[in-house]
Write a protein that holds these residues in place. Structure first.
Motif, short mmCIF file in Angstrom:
data_model
loop_
_atom_site.label_atom_id
_atom_site.label_comp_id
_atom_site.label_asym_id
_atom_site.label_seq_id
_atom_site.Cartn_x
_atom_site.Cartn_y
_atom_site.Cartn_z
N ASP A 179 0.86 -1.17 0.00
CA ASP A 179 0.00 0.00 0.00
C ASP A 179 0.91 1.23 0.00
O ASP A 179 1.53 1.54 1.02
N ALA A 206 -0.21 4.09 2.70
CA ALA A 206 0.05 3.78 4.11
C ALA A 206 1.51 3.37 4.35
O ALA A 206 1.96 3.37 5.49
N GLY A 229 -2.95 0.28 8.71
CA GLY A 229 -3.40 1.43 7.94
C GLY A 229 -3.59 1.21 6.45
O GLY A 229 -4.02 2.13 5.74
N ALA A 230 -3.26 0.04 5.93
CA ALA A 230 -3.46 -0.23 4.50
C ALA A 230 -4.96 -0.29 4.20
O ALA A 230 -5.77 -0.57 5.09
N THR A 231 -5.32 -0.01 2.95
CA THR A 231 -6.71 -0.12 2.52
C THR A 231 -6.78 -0.97 1.26
O THR A 231 -5.82 -1.03 0.48
N ARG A 232 -7.92 -1.61 1.07
CA ARG A 232 -8.13 -2.45 -0.13
C ARG A 232 -7.92 -1.65 -1.41
O ARG A 232 -7.35 -2.16 -2.36
N GLU A 233 -8.40 -0.42 -1.41
CA GLU A 233 -8.34 0.40 -2.63
C GLU A 233 -6.90 0.70 -3.05
O GLU A 233 -6.64 0.89 -4.24
N ASN A 234 -6.00 0.76 -2.10
CA ASN A 234 -4.62 1.14 -2.41
C ASN A 234 -3.67 -0.06 -2.58
O ASN A 234 -2.53 0.14 -2.97
N PHE A 273 -4.21 -4.22 7.05
CA PHE A 273 -5.27 -3.25 7.35
C PHE A 273 -5.08 -2.70 8.77
O PHE A 273 -5.35 -1.53 9.02
#
Length: 157
Positions: free
Chosen positions: A35, A38, A80-85, A77
């Protein structure tokens, strides 16, 4: 710092200086996730496609694609990671020793990953799977750069 991911293992980092590496990907699946927003990187080395025994994933979820990949995503996650990134790249899933039979572990590992990604509406941005060569994956946590090496050669994925 180099962080080694063993067979049936997974590592996640948010330290930019880290390089996560896994060796000897034959029929096993190596999945790198990054990501860039993040600054979180993860790498998993799954041995088998599906955990069929309900107790097996409790002992070592990273051993199986269907339990290990979600575990790695949750860990990312949590940082701080997100699926979108997420940028996902896969390697391995080969057919070692040219063995062709109903237990084609490499192909089954990749099929399990594809199904998992499809269900979760995610996709790979790159892959280097199949064939008969062993692979080493190096994921650079500062940029998400992924380098594959085998038989004295290296290439970026």
């Amino acid at each position: 710092m180099e962080i080694v991911v063993s067979i049936s293992d997974m590592k996640v980092t948010s330290r930019a200086k880290d390089v996560i590496v896994t060796h000897a990907l034959g029929s096993c699946l190596g999945l790198a996730a990054y990501d860039p927003v993040a600054g979180v990187a993860g790498l998993i080395h799954c041995l088998l496609p599906l955990a069929r025994d309900s107790k097996a994933p409790q002992k070592n979820p990273a051993m199986y694609v269907n339990t290990g990949v979600p575990q790695m995503m949750r860990a990312m996650f949590g940082r701080g990671a997100t699926r979108e990134n997420l940028i996902l790249k896969a390697a391995g899933c080969g057919r070692m020793m040219h063995i062709s039979n109903q237990f084609d572990t490499g192909a089954n590992n990749f099929a399990a990953l594809q199904k998992l990604l499809q269900v979760n509406e995610m996709h790979l941005s790159a892959e280097d799977v199949g064939g008969t060569i062993p692979r080493t994956m190096r994921l650079f946590a500062d940029t998400g750069r992924l380098v594959i090496s085998s038989c004295g050669r290296s290439w970026e994925l």
